[in-house]
Write a protein that holds these residues in place. Structure first.
Motif, mmCIF file in Angstrom:
data_model
loop_
_atom_site.group_PDB
_atom_site.id
_atom_site.type_symbol
_atom_site.label_atom_id
_atom_site.label_comp_id
_atom_site.label_asym_id
_atom_site.label_seq_id
_atom_site.Cartn_x
_atom_site.Cartn_y
_atom_site.Cartn_z
ATOM 1 N N LEU A 305 0.817 -1.226 0.000
ATOM 2 C CA LEU A 305 0.000 0.000 0.000
ATOM 3 C C LEU A 305 0.842 1.263 0.000
ATOM 4 O O LEU A 305 0.299 2.367 -0.122
ATOM 5 C CB LEU A 305 -0.916 0.033 1.245
ATOM 6 N N GLY A 306 2.134 1.105 0.219
ATOM 7 C CA GLY A 306 2.968 2.306 0.367
ATOM 8 C C GLY A 306 2.754 2.977 1.709
ATOM 9 O O GLY A 306 3.009 4.175 1.883
ATOM 10 N N TYR A 307 2.287 2.190 2.713
ATOM 11 C CA TYR A 307 2.090 2.744 4.063
ATOM 12 C C TYR A 307 3.439 3.184 4.632
ATOM 13 O O TYR A 307 4.402 2.409 4.622
ATOM 14 C CB TYR A 307 1.446 1.674 4.963
ATOM 15 N N ALA A 308 3.502 4.428 5.104
ATOM 16 C CA ALA A 308 4.760 4.963 5.639
ATOM 17 C C ALA A 308 4.416 5.831 6.851
ATOM 18 O O ALA A 308 4.039 6.987 6.686
ATOM 19 C CB ALA A 308 5.471 5.793 4.570
ATOM 20 N N PRO A 309 4.524 5.252 8.052
ATOM 21 C CA PRO A 309 4.153 6.031 9.251
ATOM 22 C C PRO A 309 5.057 7.250 9.408
ATOM 23 O O PRO A 309 6.262 7.102 9.573
ATOM 24 C CB PRO A 309 4.332 5.035 10.398
ATOM 25 N N LYS A 310 4.457 8.442 9.340
ATOM 26 C CA LYS A 310 5.280 9.670 9.291
ATOM 27 C C LYS A 310 5.634 10.176 10.687
ATOM 28 O O LYS A 310 6.650 10.818 10.869
ATOM 29 C CB LYS A 310 4.510 10.766 8.552
ATOM 30 N N VAL A 311 4.726 9.934 11.659
ATOM 31 C CA VAL A 311 4.930 10.530 12.990
ATOM 32 C C VAL A 311 5.627 9.511 13.893
ATOM 33 O O VAL A 311 5.138 8.400 14.080
ATOM 34 C CB VAL A 311 3.568 10.937 13.603
ATOM 35 N N ASP A 312 6.800 9.912 14.441
ATOM 36 C CA ASP A 312 7.522 8.982 15.317
ATOM 37 C C ASP A 312 7.070 9.166 16.772
ATOM 38 O O ASP A 312 6.244 10.021 17.083
ATOM 39 C CB ASP A 312 9.037 9.124 15.151
ATOM 40 N N LEU A 313 7.619 8.335 17.652
ATOM 41 C CA LEU A 313 7.114 8.295 19.027
ATOM 42 C C LEU A 313 7.292 9.631 19.748
ATOM 43 O O LEU A 313 6.385 10.096 20.436
ATOM 44 C CB LEU A 313 7.812 7.163 19.802
ATOM 45 N N TYR A 314 8.462 10.269 19.577
ATOM 46 C CA TYR A 314 8.695 11.525 20.301
ATOM 47 C C TYR A 314 7.691 12.598 19.866
ATOM 48 O O TYR A 314 7.061 13.257 20.694
ATOM 49 C CB TYR A 314 10.137 12.012 20.079
#
Ligand code: NAP
Length: 330
Positions: A305-314
């Motif tokens: 799907l090209g899923y790319a989580p942009k927001v990291d934990l911090y």
């Protein structure tokens, strides 16, 4: 061009309200059904969402609401309430899913997205777990989410375009409960950790999940597929608490205590509170947080799907902390 209509069940809840906002931002006409107005009813209504307060267990209502809809995002679930009779979990999470699918099939809905949970895999023995990892729901809520997936498969076999998402531990602004406790406890500078804190935990920032809902809705490759959805990486519980401390700009001392007495106390609380049908102060699903390993492989969603989580934990925790402060939770 006519705007497409999308139905979001559970649309005034935490995840549902973020999804509704995103769909409105992108120009969709959005219908919502939820059994309660929640924190976001007025804001979503002001933005144009057509909101019905009602239950997914009302089959006739589901047929009415699904008519004329292009896509259904089925997000509603009996989930947060604890100590519900098993029949309620079954009715909402299994029967409700079936009614919506029957309605969607009847009205020739183009796309159906079913929000399941990573919890269908239970404790992860060999991290990170892909979608093909063993199914071991750890409690009745998770069992009913798995049964919901099975109902979805029945309809896929009949030719419906359905995608199943299994989100990891969702957090972000708008979730008033579980992560707030993590912040509140860390803020005191001392965090009681039952067990060694080395259990793995896979967070999922809400915006990353909403991106996955949009991909599931629009990407042709998603048809008939199941995807684990989580942030880029997983952490130990000790690391998560440490990161919360960083976000709060406060060193947090982690004090380790044995897990077993907490588990027994949770069992005793559930038994004691059951006759009164009141939520117990502690219960097994909550205390399991300290020992369940949750670590997932999101490669399939990335590749297909090209899923790319942009927001990291911090960044995600910082935005969440800001919301908790604004809302007075912290
Ligand atoms: N939060 C997580 O970490 C997590 C992780 C994996 C999967 N999930 C799944 O993600 C979805 C959304 O979770 P969430 O955290 O956003 O939960 P949420 O805030 O509780 O949202 C669910 C909404 O559905 C409503 N609902 C419950 N029973 C209903 C019914 N019979 N008819 C119509 N609406 C009903 C809830 O109302 P009430 O408050 O009255 O119940 C709530 O407003 C759920 O399907 C859950 O199983 C959540």
């Amino acid at each position: 061009m006519q705007r497409q209509t999308v139905l979001v069940t559970g649309g005034t809840g935490f995840t549902g309200s973020h999804l509704v906002n995103r769909l409105i931002d992108e120009g969709y006409c959005v219908r919502v059904v939820d059994n309660q107005p929640g924190l976001f009813h007025d804001q979503l209504k002001a933005r144009g969402a057509d909101i019905t307060i009602g239950s997914v267990t009302d089959r006739d209502l589901m047929f009415k609401l699904v008519e004329g809809v292009d896509t259904v995002h089925h997000v509603a679930a009996a989930f947060r309430a604890i100590n519900l009779p098993k029949a309620v979990y079954y009715d909402v999470n299994v029967n409700g899913t079936r009614y919506l699918l029957e309605a969607a099939e009847h009205h020739h809905v183009r796309k159906f997205v079913y929000c399941s949970t990573c919890g269908v895999h239970g404790n992860i023995e060999q991290p990170p777990a892909p979608e093909s990892a063993p199914i071991h729901p750890a409690d009745y809520y998770q069992q009913t989410k798995w049964l919901g997936e099975k109902v979805a498969h029945e309809f896929m076999e009949r030719g419906m375009d359905i995608t199943i998402l299994r989100p990891a531990a969702i957090y972000g602004p708008g979730d008033p409960e579980r992560w707030a406790m993590l912040f509140q406890r860390s803020k005191s500078g001392r965090f009681l950790m039952f067990g060694d804190g080395r259990a793995t935990y896979h967070p999922l920032y809400i915006d990353n999940l909403i991106e996955a809902f949009m991909l599931a809705m629009c990407h042709p490759a998603a048809a008939g597929q199941t995807y684990l959805i989580a942030d880029e990486r997983y952490y130990s519980l000790n690391e998560i608490v440490g990161m919360v401390g960083r976000v709060l700009n406060k060193p947090v001392e982690i004090v380790h205590l044995p897990f077993r007495p907490l588990w027994l106390a949770a069992v005793a609380c559930e038994v004691a509170y059951a006759p009164a049908r009141k939520p117990p102060p502690i219960f097994r699903r909550r205390v399991d947080w300290f020992r369940q390993n949750r670590a997932f492989d999101i490669g399939k969603a990335q590749r297909e799907l090209g899923y790319a989580p942009k927001v990291d934990l911090y960044e995600g925790l910082s935005k969440t902390a800001q919301w908790y402060r604004e809302q007075g939770y912290m």
